[in-house]
Scaffold this motif. Structure first.
Motif, PDB file in Angstrom:
ATOM      1  N   ALA A 167     134.815  45.069  49.748  1.00  0.00           N
ATOM      2  CA  ALA A 167     133.628  45.918  49.868  1.00  0.00           C
ATOM      3  C   ALA A 167     132.816  45.528  51.101  1.00  0.00           C
ATOM      4  O   ALA A 167     132.367  46.393  51.862  1.00  0.00           O
ATOM      5  N   SER A 168     132.630  44.240  51.307  1.00  0.00           N
ATOM      6  CA  SER A 168     131.856  43.762  52.464  1.00  0.00           C
ATOM      7  C   SER A 168     132.516  44.194  53.772  1.00  0.00           C
ATOM      8  O   SER A 168     131.828  44.627  54.709  1.00  0.00           O
ATOM      9  N   PHE A 169     133.839  44.084  53.829  1.00  0.00           N
ATOM     10  CA  PHE A 169     134.523  44.498  55.053  1.00  0.00           C
ATOM     11  C   PHE A 169     134.411  46.001  55.275  1.00  0.00           C
ATOM     12  O   PHE A 169     134.207  46.456  56.404  1.00  0.00           O
ATOM     13  N   ALA A 170     134.537  46.790  54.213  1.00  0.00           N
ATOM     14  CA  ALA A 170     134.442  48.246  54.362  1.00  0.00           C
ATOM     15  C   ALA A 170     133.088  48.641  54.939  1.00  0.00           C
ATOM     16  O   ALA A 170     133.006  49.489  55.839  1.00  0.00           O
ATOM     17  N   ILE A 171     132.033  48.015  54.464  1.00  0.00           N
ATOM     18  CA  ILE A 171     130.692  48.316  54.983  1.00  0.00           C
ATOM     19  C   ILE A 171     130.542  47.803  56.418  1.00  0.00           C
ATOM     20  O   ILE A 171     129.992  48.493  57.279  1.00  0.00           O
ATOM     21  N   LYS A 172     131.075  46.636  56.692  1.00  0.00           N
ATOM     22  CA  LYS A 172     131.034  46.119  58.058  1.00  0.00           C
ATOM     23  C   LYS A 172     131.784  47.059  59.000  1.00  0.00           C
ATOM     24  O   LYS A 172     131.322  47.340  60.109  1.00  0.00           O
ATOM     25  N   ALA A 173     132.911  47.581  58.555  1.00  0.00           N
ATOM     26  CA  ALA A 173     133.706  48.478  59.394  1.00  0.00           C
ATOM     27  C   ALA A 173     132.958  49.763  59.727  1.00  0.00           C
ATOM     28  O   ALA A 173     133.125  50.311  60.816  1.00  0.00           O
ATOM     29  N   ILE A 174     132.116  50.212  58.820  1.00  0.00           N
ATOM     30  CA  ILE A 174     131.363  51.447  59.056  1.00  0.00           C
ATOM     31  C   ILE A 174     130.136  51.195  59.940  1.00  0.00           C
ATOM     32  O   ILE A 174     129.862  51.969  60.850  1.00  0.00           O
ATOM     33  N   TYR A 175     129.433  50.118  59.685  1.00  0.00           N
ATOM     34  CA  TYR A 175     128.174  49.885  60.386  1.00  0.00           C
ATOM     35  C   TYR A 175     128.272  48.928  61.574  1.00  0.00           C
ATOM     36  O   TYR A 175     127.394  48.938  62.430  1.00  0.00           O
ATOM     37  N   GLU A 176     129.297  48.086  61.596  1.00  0.00           N
ATOM     38  CA  GLU A 176     129.432  47.105  62.675  1.00  0.00           C
ATOM     39  C   GLU A 176     130.888  47.042  63.131  1.00  0.00           C
ATOM     40  O   GLU A 176     131.459  45.959  63.278  1.00  0.00           O
ATOM     41  N   SER A 177     131.488  48.192  63.352  1.00  0.00           N
ATOM     42  CA  SER A 177     132.925  48.246  63.631  1.00  0.00           C
ATOM     43  C   SER A 177     133.342  47.397  64.839  1.00  0.00           C
ATOM     44  O   SER A 177     134.421  46.804  64.827  1.00  0.00           O
ATOM     45  N   ALA A 178     132.487  47.297  65.823  1.00  0.00           N
ATOM     46  CA  ALA A 178     132.824  46.486  67.003  1.00  0.00           C
ATOM     47  C   ALA A 178     132.896  44.997  66.670  1.00  0.00           C
ATOM     48  O   ALA A 178     133.494  44.221  67.421  1.00  0.00           O
ATOM     49  N   THR A 212     123.919  47.863  34.711  1.00  0.00           N
ATOM     50  CA  THR A 212     122.462  47.855  34.538  1.00  0.00           C
ATOM     51  C   THR A 212     121.753  48.231  35.839  1.00  0.00           C
ATOM     52  O   THR A 212     122.337  48.172  36.932  1.00  0.00           O
ATOM     53  N   GLU A 213     120.484  48.547  35.686  1.00  0.00           N
ATOM     54  CA  GLU A 213     119.643  48.857  36.842  1.00  0.00           C
ATOM     55  C   GLU A 213     119.578  47.657  37.792  1.00  0.00           C
ATOM     56  O   GLU A 213     119.574  47.823  39.014  1.00  0.00           O
ATOM     57  N   GLU A 214     119.561  46.441  37.233  1.00  0.00           N
ATOM     58  CA  GLU A 214     119.492  45.231  38.060  1.00  0.00           C
ATOM     59  C   GLU A 214     120.754  45.082  38.918  1.00  0.00           C
ATOM     60  O   GLU A 214     120.667  44.730  40.102  1.00  0.00           O
ATOM     61  N   ILE A 215     121.906  45.333  38.324  1.00  0.00           N
ATOM     62  CA  ILE A 215     123.175  45.235  39.069  1.00  0.00           C
ATOM     63  C   ILE A 215     123.198  46.289  40.166  1.00  0.00           C
ATOM     64  O   ILE A 215     123.556  45.999  41.318  1.00  0.00           O
ATOM     65  N   ILE A 216     122.823  47.499  39.821  1.00  0.00           N
ATOM     66  CA  ILE A 216     122.827  48.593  40.797  1.00  0.00           C
ATOM     67  C   ILE A 216     121.892  48.280  41.954  1.00  0.00           C
ATOM     68  O   ILE A 216     122.262  48.436  43.124  1.00  0.00           O
ATOM     69  N   LYS A 217     120.702  47.801  41.644  1.00  0.00           N
ATOM     70  CA  LYS A 217     119.733  47.454  42.698  1.00  0.00           C
ATOM     71  C   LYS A 217     120.283  46.348  43.596  1.00  0.00           C
ATOM     72  O   LYS A 217     120.130  46.403  44.828  1.00  0.00           O
ATOM     73  N   ALA A 218     120.938  45.363  43.012  1.00  0.00           N
ATOM     74  CA  ALA A 218     121.501  44.265  43.802  1.00  0.00           C
ATOM     75  C   ALA A 218     122.572  44.778  44.771  1.00  0.00           C
ATOM     76  O   ALA A 218     122.613  44.356  45.933  1.00  0.00           O
ATOM     77  N   VAL A 219     123.414  45.692  44.311  1.00  0.00           N
ATOM     78  CA  VAL A 219     124.480  46.226  45.171  1.00  0.00           C
ATOM     79  C   VAL A 219     123.899  47.120  46.269  1.00  0.00           C
ATOM     80  O   VAL A 219     124.396  47.117  47.393  1.00  0.00           O
ATOM     81  N   VAL A 220     122.852  47.847  45.942  1.00  0.00           N
ATOM     82  CA  VAL A 220     122.189  48.667  46.960  1.00  0.00           C
ATOM     83  C   VAL A 220     121.701  47.764  48.085  1.00  0.00           C
ATOM     84  O   VAL A 220     121.854  48.081  49.269  1.00  0.00           O
ATOM     85  N   GLU A 221     121.147  46.621  47.731  1.00  0.00           N
ATOM     86  CA  GLU A 221     120.607  45.695  48.726  1.00  0.00           C
ATOM     87  C   GLU A 221     121.693  44.908  49.449  1.00  0.00           C
ATOM     88  O   GLU A 221     121.551  44.601  50.632  1.00  0.00           O
ATOM     89  N   ASP A 222     122.780  44.569  48.731  1.00  0.00           N
ATOM     90  CA  ASP A 222     123.838  43.738  49.325  1.00  0.00           C
ATOM     91  C   ASP A 222     125.170  44.083  48.676  1.00  0.00           C
ATOM     92  O   ASP A 222     125.413  43.732  47.527  1.00  0.00           O
ATOM     93  N   ILE A 223     126.031  44.743  49.420  1.00  0.00           N
ATOM     94  CA  ILE A 223     127.320  45.179  48.873  1.00  0.00           C
ATOM     95  C   ILE A 223     128.164  43.986  48.399  1.00  0.00           C
ATOM     96  O   ILE A 223     128.986  44.131  47.500  1.00  0.00           O
TER      97      ILE A 223
END
Length: 173
Positions: free
Chosen positions: A118-129, A94-105
């Motif tokens: 998923a959270s780690f993959a995003i952390k690795a890209i944006y906060e790798s250090a 749904t649009e609600e699920i998609i919007k939620a993931v856009v805001e918070d993986i």
């Protein structure tokens, strides 16, 4: 859509590759046309990686789509936002699920193990250090292998990189 000339020298090879792309995606997305027009080998490599992920033995394929969606919205990759949103809606999200993931993986609508990955993959890209052994051990304790973790991080990083390249070549209004 992109500032690139048609690859006349590899036209016949590209026709064959594009048929494989259509079989997988139902169409040939513009970013794949772009890659093929730069060099058919680039498109072959991209397609091989996509097929590997589609057949991943442990990671649900939707996780990769949600990673792309999240990064596309975060980075403003217009085409990727629309493409991945459409893919997910076609799968019944749904649009609600998609919007939620856009805001918070971390809200990806899969099990907690996939949410953590998923959270780690995003952390690795944006906060790798900020990534450390504890992060990895937590994922390994959940049952993810080194390869699973790498595959998720690598896919997120590939989208981030490819989005930057495509943005440079995109026609500007």
């Amino acid at each position: 859509m992109f500032m690139v000339k048609e690859n006349e020298a590899q036209r016949e090879r590209l026709k064959k590759i594009f048929r494989r792309v259509e079989a997988l995606y139902g169409t040939v997305p513009p970013q794949m046309q772009f890659l093929g027009n730069i060099e058919a080998d680039y498109l072959e490599e991209f397609l091989t990686a996509a097929l590997r992920l589609a057949r991943h033995p442990h990671i649900k394929f939707d996780l990769f789509t949600f990673l792309r969606l999240h990064i596309a919205f975060r980075e403003g990759y217009v085409y990727c936002k629309a493409y991945n949103t459409t893919m997910l809606k076609q799968k019944g999200y749904t649009e609600e699920i998609i919007k939620a993931v856009v805001e918070d993986i971390a809200s990806v609508p899969l099990d907690v193990d996939h949410q953590a990955l998923a959270s780690f993959a995003i952390k690795a890209i944006y906060e790798s250090a900020q990534c450390d052994q504890e992060d990895l051990e937590r994922l390994y304790t959940m049952g993810w292998s080194q390869k699973d973790v790498f595959d998720a991080v690598e896919h997120a990083g590939t989208l981030f990189r490819n989005g930057r390249i495509l943005t440079a070549y995109a026609l500007k209004e």
